[in-house]
Write a protein that holds these residues in place. Structure first.
Motif, short mmCIF file in Angstrom:
data_model
loop_
_atom_site.label_atom_id
_atom_site.label_comp_id
_atom_site.label_asym_id
_atom_site.label_seq_id
_atom_site.Cartn_x
_atom_site.Cartn_y
_atom_site.Cartn_z
N PRO A 86 -36.76 -14.28 45.28
CA PRO A 86 -35.86 -14.21 44.12
C PRO A 86 -36.22 -15.27 43.07
O PRO A 86 -36.61 -16.38 43.40
N GLY A 87 -36.08 -14.88 41.81
CA GLY A 87 -36.26 -15.83 40.72
C GLY A 87 -37.64 -16.46 40.65
O GLY A 87 -37.76 -17.64 40.32
N LEU A 88 -38.68 -15.70 40.94
CA LEU A 88 -40.03 -16.26 40.84
C LEU A 88 -40.31 -16.71 39.41
O LEU A 88 -40.90 -17.76 39.18
N LEU A 89 -39.89 -15.89 38.44
CA LEU A 89 -40.00 -16.26 37.03
C LEU A 89 -38.61 -16.40 36.43
O LEU A 89 -37.70 -15.64 36.75
N ASN A 90 -38.45 -17.39 35.54
CA ASN A 90 -37.19 -17.53 34.81
C ASN A 90 -37.25 -16.69 33.54
O ASN A 90 -38.27 -16.05 33.23
N ALA A 91 -36.16 -16.68 32.77
CA ALA A 91 -36.07 -15.81 31.60
C ALA A 91 -37.16 -16.13 30.58
O ALA A 91 -37.74 -15.22 29.98
N ASN A 92 -37.44 -17.42 30.34
CA ASN A 92 -38.47 -17.78 29.38
C ASN A 92 -39.84 -17.32 29.83
O ASN A 92 -40.66 -16.85 29.03
N GLN A 93 -40.11 -17.44 31.13
CA GLN A 93 -41.41 -17.01 31.65
C GLN A 93 -41.55 -15.49 31.58
O GLN A 93 -42.62 -14.97 31.25
N ILE A 94 -40.47 -14.78 31.89
CA ILE A 94 -40.49 -13.31 31.77
C ILE A 94 -40.79 -12.93 30.33
O ILE A 94 -41.62 -12.05 30.06
N GLY A 95 -40.13 -13.60 29.38
CA GLY A 95 -40.37 -13.31 27.98
C GLY A 95 -41.81 -13.56 27.56
O GLY A 95 -42.39 -12.77 26.80
N ALA A 96 -42.40 -14.63 28.06
CA ALA A 96 -43.79 -14.94 27.71
C ALA A 96 -44.75 -13.88 28.24
O ALA A 96 -45.68 -13.46 27.53
N VAL A 97 -44.53 -13.44 29.47
CA VAL A 97 -45.42 -12.44 30.06
C VAL A 97 -45.23 -11.08 29.40
O VAL A 97 -46.21 -10.40 29.07
N ASN A 116 -43.72 -21.97 44.31
CA ASN A 116 -42.51 -21.40 44.90
C ASN A 116 -42.44 -21.70 46.39
O ASN A 116 -43.38 -21.43 47.14
N ALA A 117 -41.31 -22.24 46.84
CA ALA A 117 -41.16 -22.64 48.24
C ALA A 117 -41.22 -21.45 49.19
O ALA A 117 -41.80 -21.55 50.28
N THR A 118 -40.63 -20.32 48.79
CA THR A 118 -40.65 -19.14 49.67
C THR A 118 -42.07 -18.63 49.82
O THR A 118 -42.51 -18.28 50.93
N VAL A 119 -42.82 -18.56 48.73
CA VAL A 119 -44.21 -18.11 48.79
C VAL A 119 -45.05 -19.06 49.64
O VAL A 119 -45.84 -18.63 50.49
N VAL A 156 -37.79 -1.09 47.63
CA VAL A 156 -37.59 -2.30 46.83
C VAL A 156 -37.55 -1.95 45.34
O VAL A 156 -38.47 -1.31 44.82
N LYS A 157 -36.48 -2.38 44.69
CA LYS A 157 -36.35 -2.28 43.23
C LYS A 157 -35.53 -3.50 42.80
O LYS A 157 -34.31 -3.50 42.95
N LEU A 158 -36.20 -4.51 42.29
CA LEU A 158 -35.59 -5.83 42.14
C LEU A 158 -35.31 -6.17 40.69
O LEU A 158 -35.89 -5.60 39.77
N PRO A 159 -34.41 -7.14 40.46
CA PRO A 159 -34.17 -7.63 39.10
C PRO A 159 -35.44 -8.22 38.49
O PRO A 159 -36.34 -8.68 39.20
N ALA A 160 -35.49 -8.24 37.17
CA ALA A 160 -36.62 -8.82 36.47
C ALA A 160 -36.77 -10.28 36.88
O ALA A 160 -35.80 -11.04 36.91
N GLY A 161 -37.99 -10.66 37.21
CA GLY A 161 -38.29 -12.03 37.64
C GLY A 161 -38.37 -12.20 39.13
O GLY A 161 -38.90 -13.21 39.61
N ASP A 162 -37.84 -11.24 39.88
CA ASP A 162 -37.94 -11.28 41.34
C ASP A 162 -39.23 -10.63 41.80
O ASP A 162 -39.78 -9.75 41.12
N ALA A 163 -39.71 -11.05 42.97
CA ALA A 163 -40.95 -10.50 43.51
C ALA A 163 -40.76 -10.20 44.99
O ALA A 163 -39.78 -10.62 45.62
N VAL A 164 -41.72 -9.47 45.54
CA VAL A 164 -41.76 -9.21 46.96
C VAL A 164 -43.20 -9.39 47.43
O VAL A 164 -44.14 -9.02 46.72
N VAL A 165 -43.37 -10.01 48.60
CA VAL A 165 -44.70 -10.17 49.19
C VAL A 165 -44.74 -9.38 50.49
O VAL A 165 -43.73 -9.28 51.20
#
Length: 200
Positions: free
Chosen positions: A6-17, A68-71, A143-152
């Motif tokens: 969850p929350g791999l990218l924050n809103a600013n990072q999502i906007g940049a990408v 990211n600690a989870t990764v 899996v269908k996640l909120p923007a900024g979330d990832a799955v490995v």
């Protein structure tokens, strides 16, 4: 082992990408797929040679993954490739497939792709369909996640993207070589890490 980040990218990072993707040129995604996926792959992929700013987007994503600690706990990253930026519009899908076990980019030595990741960039209510379905050793996941979330998930897992029937699905996909190649041993290390954290 399928792990949500969850929350791999924050809103600013999502906007940049997504700003880079908005100005990018996209090509048929089958250009990057081998013969085995030509009949099941129907998406668009950013053309790195014609898309300014893509290396900046790479730095945002790879930096977030590395910090990211989870990764770090679930994947134990050793090497990462520049990711692929993908787009699915109405009617597009990617049928069941397995990612390549070895990949290379830019003349670099081939990377053993132990772990795949999908980073979601579009809000889930902005498109219909487009679920990532993964067959895991401990059960299947949709899996269908909120923007900024990832799955490995293990690169060897069969997975697919269901057909998008409305809107646009923006995602970033990539591959990581782990310090532990064997997925069972990697899961054990991750579970031990979770236990240690809970005790702490």
């Amino acid at each position: 082992m399928i792990v949500r980040v969850p929350g791999l990218l924050n809103a600013n990072q999502i906007g940049a990408v997504t700003a880079v993707m908005a100005k990018a040129e996209f090509i048929d995604g089958r250009h990057s797929g081998g013969p085995a996926v030509q009949d099941v792959k129907n998406n668009l992929q950013l053309d790195r040679d014609k898309s300014p700013g893509v290396t900046d987007a790479d730095a945002v994503i790879l930096g977030a993954l590395g910090q990211n600690a989870t990764v770090r706990a679930a994947v134990l990253p050793k090497r990462m490739l520049p990711p692929y930026y993908t787009k699915y519009t109405d009617g597009m899908a990617y049928g069941p497939h397995v990612d390549n076990p070895l990949m290379g980019a830019g003349g670099a030595a081939p990377l053993r792709t132990d772990v795949s990741f999908t980073l979601f960039l579009s809000p889930p209510d902005s498109y219909d369909g487009g679920e990532l379905q993964i067959k895991g050793e401990l059960g299947d996941a949709t899996v269908k996640l909120p923007a900024g979330d990832a799955v490995v998930y293990p690169t060897g897992a069969i997975h697919q993207v269901t057909k998008v029937t409305r809107g646009e699905r923006l995602c970033v996909v990539g591959w990581i070589q782990s310090m532990i190649a064997d997925p069972t041993r990697r899961r054990i290390v991750y579970e031990l890490d979770l236990v240690a954290q809970s005790l702490h």
